[in-house]
Write an enzyme that holds these catalytic residues in place. Structure first.
Site, PDB file in Angstrom:
ATOM      1  N   HIS A  68      -1.623  40.606  74.985  1.00  0.00           N
ATOM      2  CA  HIS A  68      -0.607  39.621  74.627  1.00  0.00           C
ATOM      3  C   HIS A  68       0.705  40.037  74.866  1.00  0.00           C
ATOM      4  O   HIS A  68       1.848  39.235  74.600  1.00  0.00           O
ATOM      5  CB  HIS A  68      -1.035  39.288  73.165  1.00  0.00           C
ATOM      6  CG  HIS A  68      -2.100  38.298  72.913  1.00  0.00           C
ATOM      7  ND1 HIS A  68      -3.173  38.216  73.719  1.00  0.00           N
ATOM      8  CD2 HIS A  68      -1.852  37.412  72.315  1.00  0.00           C
ATOM      9  CE1 HIS A  68      -3.693  37.204  73.087  1.00  0.00           C
ATOM     10  NE2 HIS A  68      -3.025  36.569  72.365  1.00  0.00           N
ATOM     11  N   ASP A 105       3.605  38.264  62.767  1.00  0.00           N
ATOM     12  CA  ASP A 105       3.357  36.683  62.442  1.00  0.00           C
ATOM     13  C   ASP A 105       1.779  36.394  63.088  1.00  0.00           C
ATOM     14  O   ASP A 105       1.208  35.812  62.170  1.00  0.00           O
ATOM     15  CB  ASP A 105       4.054  35.956  63.049  1.00  0.00           C
ATOM     16  CG  ASP A 105       5.491  36.090  62.562  1.00  0.00           C
ATOM     17  OD1 ASP A 105       5.883  36.720  61.771  1.00  0.00           O
ATOM     18  OD2 ASP A 105       6.357  35.599  63.248  1.00  0.00           O
ATOM     19  N   GLU A 159      12.055  35.136  56.806  1.00  0.00           N
ATOM     20  CA  GLU A 159      12.305  35.035  58.355  1.00  0.00           C
ATOM     21  C   GLU A 159      13.227  33.984  58.514  1.00  0.00           C
ATOM     22  O   GLU A 159      12.871  32.875  57.778  1.00  0.00           O
ATOM     23  CB  GLU A 159      10.648  34.786  59.151  1.00  0.00           C
ATOM     24  CG  GLU A 159      10.333  36.124  59.408  1.00  0.00           C
ATOM     25  CD  GLU A 159       9.184  35.943  60.614  1.00  0.00           C
ATOM     26  OE1 GLU A 159       9.348  34.941  61.083  1.00  0.00           O
ATOM     27  OE2 GLU A 159       8.124  36.657  60.601  1.00  0.00           O
TER      28      GLU A 159
HETATM   29  C1  LIG Z   1       1.458  34.496  70.386  1.00  0.00           C
HETATM   30  C2  LIG Z   1       2.121  35.887  70.207  1.00  0.00           C
HETATM   31  C3  LIG Z   1       2.740  36.170  68.888  1.00  0.00           C
HETATM   32  C4  LIG Z   1       3.445  37.471  68.617  1.00  0.00           C
HETATM   33  N1  LIG Z   1       4.301  37.754  67.463  1.00  0.00           N
HETATM   34  C5  LIG Z   1       4.651  39.028  67.136  1.00  0.00           C
HETATM   35  C6  LIG Z   1       5.233  39.203  66.031  1.00  0.00           C
HETATM   36  O1  LIG Z   1       5.283  38.290  65.060  1.00  0.00           O
HETATM   37  N2  LIG Z   1       5.898  40.379  65.989  1.00  0.00           N
HETATM   38  C7  LIG Z   1       5.769  41.191  66.894  1.00  0.00           C
HETATM   39  O2  LIG Z   1       6.521  42.381  66.653  1.00  0.00           O
HETATM   40  N3  LIG Z   1       5.218  41.227  68.118  1.00  0.00           N
HETATM   41  C8  LIG Z   1       4.698  39.941  68.361  1.00  0.00           C
HETATM   42  N4  LIG Z   1       4.246  39.536  69.622  1.00  0.00           N
HETATM   43  C9  LIG Z   1       4.351  40.485  70.506  1.00  0.00           C
HETATM   44  C10 LIG Z   1       3.153  41.743  70.499  1.00  0.00           C
HETATM   45  O3  LIG Z   1       3.117  42.519  69.270  1.00  0.00           O
HETATM   46  C11 LIG Z   1       3.113  42.495  71.653  1.00  0.00           C
HETATM   47  O4  LIG Z   1       3.225  41.876  72.882  1.00  0.00           O
HETATM   48  C12 LIG Z   1       1.970  43.697  71.508  1.00  0.00           C
HETATM   49  O5  LIG Z   1       2.326  44.619  72.427  1.00  0.00           O
HETATM   50  C13 LIG Z   1       0.911  42.812  71.792  1.00  0.00           C
HETATM   51  O6  LIG Z   1      -0.319  43.659  71.486  1.00  0.00           O
HETATM   52  P1  LIG Z   1      -1.647  43.586  72.326  1.00  0.00           P
HETATM   53  O7  LIG Z   1      -2.678  44.341  71.737  1.00  0.00           O
HETATM   54  O8  LIG Z   1      -2.021  42.408  72.981  1.00  0.00           O
HETATM   55  O9  LIG Z   1      -0.931  44.667  73.579  1.00  0.00           O
HETATM   56  P2  LIG Z   1      -1.194  44.680  75.239  1.00  0.00           P
HETATM   57  O10 LIG Z   1      -0.461  43.409  75.529  1.00  0.00           O
HETATM   58  O11 LIG Z   1      -2.590  44.946  75.622  1.00  0.00           O
HETATM   59  O12 LIG Z   1      -0.447  46.162  75.459  1.00  0.00           O
HETATM   60  C14 LIG Z   1       0.874  45.930  75.239  1.00  0.00           C
HETATM   61  C15 LIG Z   1       1.647  47.377  75.491  1.00  0.00           C
HETATM   62  O13 LIG Z   1       1.028  48.434  74.656  1.00  0.00           O
HETATM   63  C16 LIG Z   1       0.514  49.393  75.334  1.00  0.00           C
HETATM   64  N5  LIG Z   1      -0.678  49.648  74.795  1.00  0.00           N
HETATM   65  C17 LIG Z   1      -1.929  48.896  74.222  1.00  0.00           C
HETATM   66  N6  LIG Z   1      -2.743  49.508  73.492  1.00  0.00           N
HETATM   67  C18 LIG Z   1      -2.300  50.959  73.691  1.00  0.00           C
HETATM   68  C19 LIG Z   1      -2.768  52.019  73.166  1.00  0.00           C
HETATM   69  N7  LIG Z   1      -3.902  52.088  72.063  1.00  0.00           N
HETATM   70  N8  LIG Z   1      -1.841  53.202  73.069  1.00  0.00           N
HETATM   71  C20 LIG Z   1      -0.949  53.214  73.743  1.00  0.00           C
HETATM   72  N9  LIG Z   1      -0.579  51.974  74.456  1.00  0.00           N
HETATM   73  C21 LIG Z   1      -1.018  51.066  74.258  1.00  0.00           C
HETATM   74  C22 LIG Z   1       0.204  48.546  76.882  1.00  0.00           C
HETATM   75  O14 LIG Z   1      -0.047  49.717  77.798  1.00  0.00           O
HETATM   76  C23 LIG Z   1       1.418  47.898  77.117  1.00  0.00           C
HETATM   77  O15 LIG Z   1       2.364  48.675  77.545  1.00  0.00           O
HETATM   78  C24 LIG Z   1       3.395  38.429  69.627  1.00  0.00           C
HETATM   79  C25 LIG Z   1       2.808  37.938  70.981  1.00  0.00           C
HETATM   80  C26 LIG Z   1       2.319  37.156  71.119  1.00  0.00           C
HETATM   81  C27 LIG Z   1       1.563  36.770  72.568  1.00  0.00           C
END
Ligand SMILES: Cc1cc2nc3c(=O)[nH]c(=O)nc-3n(C[C@H](O)[C@H](O)[C@H](O)COP(=O)(O)OP(=O)(O)OC[C@H]3O[C@@H](n4cnc5c(N)ncnc54)[C@H](O)[C@@H]3O)c2cc1C
Ligand SMILES: *[C@@H]1O[C@H](CO)[C@@H](O)[C@H](O)[C@H]1NC(C)=O
Ligand SMILES: *[C@@H]1O[C@H](CO)[C@@H](O)[C@H](O)[C@H]1NC(C)=O
Ligand SMILES: *[C@@H]1O[C@H](CO)[C@@H](O)[C@H](O)[C@H]1NC(C)=O
Length: 354
Positions: A109, A170, A279
């Site tokens: 994400h 969120d 917020e």
């Molecule tokens: C609809 C939406 C709503 C969101 N709302 C919020 C919010 O309210 N608050 C907020 O803070 N953020 C929010 N985000 C942002 C989100 O928290 C970050 O984009 C987060 O990194 C996504 O988590 P993911 O599991 O999809 O990680 P990914 O997109 O899969 O990875 C993100 C990063 O983390 C690294 N990573 C993933 N897993 C690991 C691991 N186990 N060890 C080491 N590195 C790792 C990856 O290499 C990459 O650099 C939102 C994003 C979206 C799309």
């Protein structure tokens, strides 16, 4: 250990590589390079509980932003933490190769290719099967969880014990590792800090499998928290819990004036015992949108989103929640917290939920 951290850092070119290949639809790595073929065959020989997928790589060549598409050479579907350790050690042992990146992928994400790897290895963290979630209901409760677990599942599991994490995002279809690599910010952060402030310890793979905390391998601990996946792979986390509130009073108020809006918000976050969640949002005044709980943009209207255009003025909204348990006494008093706010224009919603 610092050396190993540095090696992993070298392997992870994610951030710097992004812009070079931007907007190339499914850029394909150069498989004619003999070292790539050698790498594939050497990966196939590793003795893992899980496996590599070399065919179906396209599904991890995307993310929520849908703008960057980098095909990896292989997707590791680890079953155990040692699968990740073996793979990273193998890559390190192959020697210095700045072309080869290893990237942990949570729920994909992120928006700009951070969870992708051009021609490298993507580790699909959600495949990890090792002891997914364990809730400890002691005096200062906490849970241990796999780095690939989704926050939504943590909510459901901890609620069964009447507990809940203190700080959230969120949106909850994000992984532990994904948000702890960033910060994890929502309306509780003013009180408890972002999610990375509520972590007791981590298990990290840098090649070796290491435990870390504020007192053990502290440099690794603080490097990984908010470290954008550049210092090691989060395979387990221990995170603090608190008693979950039984009910919530949810209020949104609307402002016409930006200065009054920020004045009230600052007042609220700095006063003791006000709300548990705060917020602020900008609301664009577009037909049919004003009563949305926040502004959303259609991806088909990127120009409109970038211009933040509004019919008339932009409006501002404070969203607040007060947690309580019905047996705690006079509920209405909690609503009088609104007296702190003198200058909002109207109340958009004012609801109870349990
Ligand atoms: C609809 C939406 C709503 C969101 N709302 C919020 C919010 O309210 N608050 C907020 O803070 N953020 C929010 N985000 C942002 C989100 O928290 C970050 O984009 C987060 O990194 C996504 O988590 P993911 O599991 O999809 O990680 P990914 O997109 O899969 O990875 C993100 C990063 O983390 C690294 N990573 C993933 N897993 C690991 C691991 N186990 N060890 C080491 N590195 C790792 C990856 O290499 C990459 O650099 C939102 C994003 C979206 C799309
Ligand atoms: C193969 O990849 C390595 C490492 O990226 C690079 O140094 C080398 O020039 C490449 N060889 C060919 C033939 O492209
Ligand atoms: C990490 O901590 C766990 C749980 O306390 C323990 O079982 C494991 O042996 C530790 N690992 C290392 C490498 O110290
Ligand atoms: C919001 O838009 C409506 C419809 O265009 C308009 O009548 C109203 O004055 C606008 N409100 C503000 C605060 O600009």
């Amino acid at each position: 250990m610092l050396l190993k951290v540095f090696l992993v850092l070298l392997l992870n070119l994610a951030e710097q590589n992004i812009n070079h290949c931007s907007y190339l639809p499914h850029a394909t790595p150069d498989f004619t390079n003999l070292s790539s073929l050698e790498l594939v065959s050497s990966l196939k020989k590793l003795n893992l509980n899980g496996n590599f997928d070399f065919q179906n790589t396209r599904r991890v060549a995307n993310d929520f932003g849908n703008r960057y598409h980098f095909l990896p050479m292989a997707v590791l579907l680890p079953k155990t933490v040692s699968d990740i350790s073996i793979t990273i050690k193998h890559v390190i042992n192959m020697g210095h190769n700045p072309e080869l990146t290893v990237t942990a992928r949570g729920h994909g994400h992120s928006l700009q290719g951070q969870s992708q790897s051009h021609g490298g290895i993507v580790i699909s963290m959600e495949s990890l099967e090792e002891s997914k979630l364990h809730v400890h209901t002691c005096e200062q409760p906490y849970f241990d969880v796999s780095g690939g677990e989704l926050w939504i599942n943590i909510l459901h599991e901890t609620l069964k014990q009447g507990l809940s994490p203190k700080s959230w995002t969120d949106y909850l279809y994000l992984t532990i590792g994904g948000t702890l690599s960033n910060a994890g910010i929502s309306g509780q952060a003013f009180k408890y800090g972002p999610q990375i402030n509520n972590v007791h310890r981590l298990e990290i793979v840098t090649g070796d499998i290491l435990n870390c905390s504020a007192t053990e391998n502290a440099d690794l601990f603080y490097g990984v928290l908010g470290g954008l996946g550049q210092f090691g792979i989060i395979t387990r986390a221990r995170i603090s819990l608190e008693p979950a509130p039984r009910s919530v009073k949810w209020i949104r108020v609307r402002y016409l004036d930006f200065n009054l809006f920020t004045k009230d918000q600052e007042q609220l976050i700095s006063s003791d015992n006000s709300f548990d969640y705060i917020e602020g949002f900008v609301i664009i005044n577009r037909t049919g949108l004003i009563n949305n709980w926040r502004s959303t943009f259609s991806p088909r209207e990127p120009l409109q989103a970038s211009q933040f255009s509004s019919e008339g003025k932009n409006l501002y909204c404070l969203e607040m929640a007060k947690y309580f348990n019905p047996e705690d006494g006079n509920i209405i008093n909690k609503v009088e917290l609104l007296d702190i706010l003198s200058s909002f224009s109207d109340i958009l919603s004012n609801r109870w939920s349990s």
